[in-house]
Enzyme design. Structure first.
Site, short mmCIF file in Angstrom:
data_model
loop_
_atom_site.label_atom_id
_atom_site.label_comp_id
_atom_site.label_asym_id
_atom_site.label_seq_id
_atom_site.Cartn_x
_atom_site.Cartn_y
_atom_site.Cartn_z
N ARG A 50 0.85 -1.21 0.00
CA ARG A 50 0.00 0.00 0.00
C ARG A 50 0.88 1.26 0.00
NH1 ARG A 50 -0.57 4.61 2.79
NH2 ARG A 50 -0.32 3.47 4.75
N ASP A 51 1.52 1.53 1.11
CA ASP A 51 2.36 2.72 1.23
C ASP A 51 3.50 2.67 0.21
OD1 ASP A 51 3.48 5.04 2.20
OD2 ASP A 51 4.18 4.18 4.08
N CYS A 86 7.68 9.22 1.41
CA CYS A 86 6.81 10.39 1.40
C CYS A 86 7.16 11.31 0.25
CB CYS A 86 6.95 11.14 2.70
SG CYS A 86 6.00 12.67 2.75
N ASN A 117 10.53 4.58 3.21
CA ASN A 117 10.21 3.68 4.30
C ASN A 117 11.39 2.84 4.75
OD1 ASN A 117 7.28 3.91 4.80
ND2 ASN A 117 7.11 3.40 2.62
#
Lengths: 305, 305
Positions: free
Chosen positions: A20-21, A245, A254
């Site tokens: 997801r991220d 981000c 991450n």
């Protein structure tokens, strides 16, 4: 070599966010079947919590616009599969597909709330209120992401008491657990322990707190160690270090799950993860994305002599 | 934001190895004047110990074959300038140029001693004995590097007692300080603390012990944090993350000084280093070498919006 260190937990639950991220900001379009295989492989490597997708409007996150197509392909995955929902409409879509674990995504700062959610912090909490309540009524487990917990690109350092206030508000809404995000990767261990200490002092049990560190400045793993020393047992990470981000100043994002597992394995902290299988999964995914994994452990373990 | 953590030292001395360890395996030939400017810039950024070069035979390390030309260019550098010497011949060359800080390079394992030094561990210690004795007679400060302190590519995990034995032998020869190297980057925090604990139990004062971690598996900074928590105040690092072990399985090597300084700054631990000036130096050096720095902090701070 496995050498435990005193004062650390015996077991850590890794909340895997790569699917997801990790994928939500990808430039390359990833086919739904590849995402499904990725998630199956992550679970097969021993990850017990694999965040699967997001039911946000496709206009905002086109990479995850296939949530309705993807989720039904995951019925046989042997792991919990949380999904992100931004609002009641997203919750409806997720519940209709049988999702039993939900995550909402809040901000500790007004500027990021305004830019990312187009709302004040208070308005975003008001928006989450019926989402969490209805999810809980339906028996779902709810995670509350809290971003910008340490620094914010526009506001600078974020005061601990401000983060604690929003964290408690998310728990008061009914969230079962929090994920404290260092969205721009600026935190250092003293700051991590100060925030965790203040949350504890305010009555938040440490077993309801997860940490989500970014490696933008290479700090994610030392911050994780500091959190483990404080009793945290839930750590977010992204297979192969995927994602990050879009507001952070560099490509790195991450914490890579493999770098985390290397440390936890060395400390004798149980995760259930097979590092070789996970690394193979990240190498496979990197081939699909057409670029090497930023994880140092993946690079070291997959290096051909 | 600066948030101290309990139990950490107030000040850390960074032993900067970029100009020696960082450049010794470079493919690109670096002109002597560039090396001299690099060292001047590192000192100007606040680094107080800048390892300058190696007086090893040019056949083995051709990149540092210009030690005789380089060292005289450094007379006005405002930092201590240790130099590596492999044997008495190297010591003669270093002393003739007025070097006052010497380092010898030993191995904790027989296999690496054999492959890197062409000697047994005992033979290498015997070779160092007159080097250290004569350096000390001349008033020089002597550092003893000890490589493969955690893992060895041929022998696997290295027993703590074996490292302690060689470490004590180096101190018994007269070394003023040790640098414990995780040459292949496999260590984790419990292993670090076990080794430091055993050294302390054997009577080695922690202020004579430095640590030298590699980031091959992304573990260098968390291992550093563990060492600081154990009282270590000397940390080796390489500006921009230059260099690394040719035997380690990947391109990533030394802990980047900038990633270290980011953590120490955040913890309020004094280093004297100006992170912006150091980052600018690493960006400048990366341009000379024709490839970007692997340091995440350098990449984040030098990223153009």
């Amino acid at each position: 070599m496995t050498v435990p260190a005193p004062g650390l937990p015996a077991r850590v639950r890794i909340h895997e966010v790569g699917a997801r991220d990790g994928l939500q900001n990808e430039k390359t379009a990833v086919p739904t079947e590849v995402k499904a295989e990725f998630i199956h492989r992550l679970a097969a490597a021993g990850l017990t919590t694999v965040e699967a997708t997001s039911f946000v409007h496709p206009k905002w996150v086109p990479q995850l616009a296939d949530a309705e197509q993807l989720f039904p392909l995951l019925g046989d995955v042997d792991a919990a599969l949380p999904v992100l929902v931004p609002n009641e409409r997203g919750l409806d879509r997720a519940l209709a597909l049988g999702a039993t674990r939900i995550a909402v995504f809040g901000s500790a700062t007004e500027t990021f709330a305004s830019r990312n959610l187009n709302r004040t912090v208070a308005e975003s909490l008001a928006m989450f209120e019926p989402v969490v309540a209805r999810a809980k009524e339906g028996g779902a487990h709810v995670r509350g992401y809290l971003s910008m917990c340490f620094g914010d690109p526009w506001e600078g350092a974020v005061p601990v008491h401000q983060v604690v206030r929003v964290a408690k508000a998310l728990l008061d809404l009914g969230c079962d657990e929090l994920s404290l995000g260092d969205t721009i990767g600026v935190a250092t261990p003293g700051h991590v322990q100060a925030l965790l200490g203040e949350l504890g002092a305010e009555g938040v049990p440490v077993d309801r707190v997860g940490v989500h560190f970014h490696d933008t400045y290479g700090q994610a793993l030392s911050n994780t160690l500091a959190a483990l020393q404080h009793g945290v047992t839930t750590v977010d990470a992204s297979a192969g270090g995927l994602g990050g981000c879009p507001y952070a100043k560099s490509a790195t994002g991450n914490l890579a799950t493999e770098d985390l597992v290397w440390m936890l394995d060395g400390l004798g902290i149980e995760t259930g993860v097979d590092l070789a299988a996970l690394t193979a999964t990240s190498v496979w995914m990197a081939e699909r994305l057409g670029r090497p994994s930023p994880s140092r452990t993946v690079r070291a373990l997959s290096h051909k002599e």
